[in-house]
Design a protein around this motif. Structure first.
Motif, PDB file in Angstrom:
ATOM      1  N   PHE A 103       0.836  -1.301  -0.032  1.00 52.88           N
ATOM      2  CA  PHE A 103      -0.107  -0.057  -0.082  1.00 52.88           C
ATOM      3  C   PHE A 103       0.956   1.255   0.203  1.00 52.88           C
ATOM      4  N   MET A 104       0.263   2.296  -0.508  1.00 57.59           N
ATOM      5  CA  MET A 104       0.728   3.638  -0.457  1.00 57.59           C
ATOM      6  C   MET A 104      -0.204   4.589   0.491  1.00 57.59           C
ATOM      7  N   GLU A 122       5.777   9.692   8.089  1.00 56.05           N
ATOM      8  CA  GLU A 122       6.676   8.883   7.261  1.00 56.05           C
ATOM      9  C   GLU A 122       7.402   7.816   7.949  1.00 56.05           C
ATOM     10  N   GLN A 123       7.879   8.099   9.180  1.00 61.64           N
ATOM     11  CA  GLN A 123       8.551   7.048   9.853  1.00 61.64           C
ATOM     12  C   GLN A 123       7.312   6.052  10.549  1.00 61.64           C
ATOM     13  N   LEU A 131       7.321  -0.994   1.745  1.00 62.95           N
ATOM     14  CA  LEU A 131       7.593  -0.453   0.520  1.00 62.95           C
ATOM     15  C   LEU A 131       8.249   1.008   0.466  1.00 62.95           C
ATOM     16  N   PHE A 132       9.281   1.130  -0.368  1.00 62.76           N
ATOM     17  CA  PHE A 132      10.255   2.491  -0.576  1.00 62.76           C
ATOM     18  C   PHE A 132       9.255   3.334  -1.070  1.00 62.76           C
ATOM     19  N   ALA A 133       9.244   4.505  -0.596  1.00 59.42           N
ATOM     20  CA  ALA A 133       8.490   5.840  -0.982  1.00 59.42           C
ATOM     21  C   ALA A 133       6.903   5.383  -1.050  1.00 59.42           C
ATOM     22  N   SER A 134       6.310   5.077   0.139  1.00 58.81           N
ATOM     23  CA  SER A 134       5.215   4.473   0.175  1.00 58.81           C
ATOM     24  C   SER A 134       4.295   5.559   0.792  1.00 58.81           C
ATOM     25  N   LEU A 135       4.778   6.770   0.675  1.00 60.47           N
ATOM     26  CA  LEU A 135       3.831   7.924   1.187  1.00 60.47           C
ATOM     27  C   LEU A 135       3.576   8.906   0.295  1.00 60.47           C
ATOM     28  N   PRO A 162      12.976  12.710  -1.018  1.00 68.04           N
ATOM     29  CA  PRO A 162      13.500  11.504  -2.145  1.00 68.04           C
ATOM     30  C   PRO A 162      12.461  10.274  -1.606  1.00 68.04           C
ATOM     31  N   ARG A 163      11.550  10.348  -0.534  1.00 65.43           N
ATOM     32  CA  ARG A 163      10.880   9.153  -0.178  1.00 65.43           C
ATOM     33  C   ARG A 163       9.253   9.301  -0.422  1.00 65.43           C
ATOM     34  N   VAL A 164       9.266  10.388  -1.014  1.00 65.56           N
ATOM     35  CA  VAL A 164       7.800  10.675  -1.155  1.00 65.56           C
ATOM     36  C   VAL A 164       7.213  10.946  -2.760  1.00 65.56           C
ATOM     37  N   VAL A 165       5.960  10.430  -2.721  1.00 57.93           N
ATOM     38  CA  VAL A 165       5.316  11.015  -4.086  1.00 57.93           C
ATOM     39  C   VAL A 165       4.531  12.303  -3.818  1.00 57.93           C
TER      40      VAL A 165
END
Ligand SMILES: O=C(O)c1ccccc1NCC(=O)[C@H](O)[C@H](O)COP(=O)(O)O
Length: 233
Positions: A103-104, A122-123, A131-135, A162-165
């Motif tokens: 999931f995101m 995010e933490q 999942l990487f960049a799942s936020l 770098p970890r977000v959409v």
């Protein structure tokens, strides 16, 4: 690394073709009945049939039950679910487990959202979702999403970006700045590439992708310059 691109709210075959042709990395289908971009699981399954390999299909839900999500993914072969409602991270993890999908989670940013709140969220999300960049960061709107409204990108901590959409009010007019300025893992768009709600415009999709790539080119040149001017240790 180039910025990944998700085009959301697809309802027609021609729009799936246009997103794929333009170079989208992911396409999103909205299963929120109040949305003008709503598709049934059966309709989504028809659209997913024409999606070529190596493109992520994303199912978007708002406050759906685990059973509803599980039933949907049984009909529409979605790669990933995006939980865009008031679900807590724990509820999101339970929904994803019931559906057997990663999931995101979406954090809807308000004008008074604090940067530390984003970091803490995010933490927590990272603890629940490997999942990487799942936020996905979107703008807080009463309709939950798809409103074409942006938020203050300066709220996003630089080490989080770098970890977000990044989502919310993106368009060809701000995509280059969003990529070069925020440096997100990916960008997500719906309204900014539409002719009308739920009807995408192929030219707008292509222009948006080109603007994202222009941002990537800026980052690449900056990185190259930093390497060239780095003082040897
Ligand atoms: O697209 C919708 O209609 C929608 C409705 C309710 C919740 C989420 C929705 N869309 C989710 C998305 O991922 C959109 O791409 C995101 O909200 C950005 O939309 P826009 O600002 O129009 O680019």
């Amino acid at each position: 690394m180039r910025t990944r691109i998700k085009i959301c709210g697809l309802t027609r075959e021609e729009d799936v073709h246009a997103a794929v042709a333009a170079g989208a990395d992911a396409i999103g289908f909205v299963f929120y009945p109040k949305s003008p971009r709503y598709v049934t699981p059966q309709r989504a399954a028809e659209l997913i049939r024409i999606v070529p390999p190596f493109i992520t299909t994303v199912g978007l839900f708002v406050n759906a039950s685990p059973d509803e999500v599980a039933r949907t993914v049984r009909v529409a072969p979605l790669s990933l679910i995006q939980l865009h409602g008031d679900e807590t991270v724990a509820e999101a993890a339970a929904i994803a487990a019931a559906a057997g999908r990663q999931f995101m989670k979406v954090f809807r940013v308000k004008p008074d959202t604090a940067p530390d709140e984003l970091l803490e969220y995010e933490q927590a999300n990272r603890a629940a979702s490997p999942l990487f960049a799942s936020l996905l960061l979107d703008t807080y709107v009463d309709a939950y999403g798809g409103a074409g409204k942006g938020f203050d990108w300066s709220l996003i901590p630089k080490d989080l970006a770098p970890r977000v959409v990044l989502s919310g009010g993106l368009s060809v007019h701000n995509a280059t700045d969003a990529v070069a300025g925020v440096r997100p893992y990916a960008v997500d768009i719906s309204s900014g590439v539409e002719a009308s709600k739920g009807i995408k415009d192929a030219r707008k999709i292509a222009d948006f992708v080109a603007a994202v790539r222009a941002g990537d080119a800026i980052l690449e040149s900056e990185t190259h310059h930093e390497r060239e001017t780095a003082v040897p240790r």
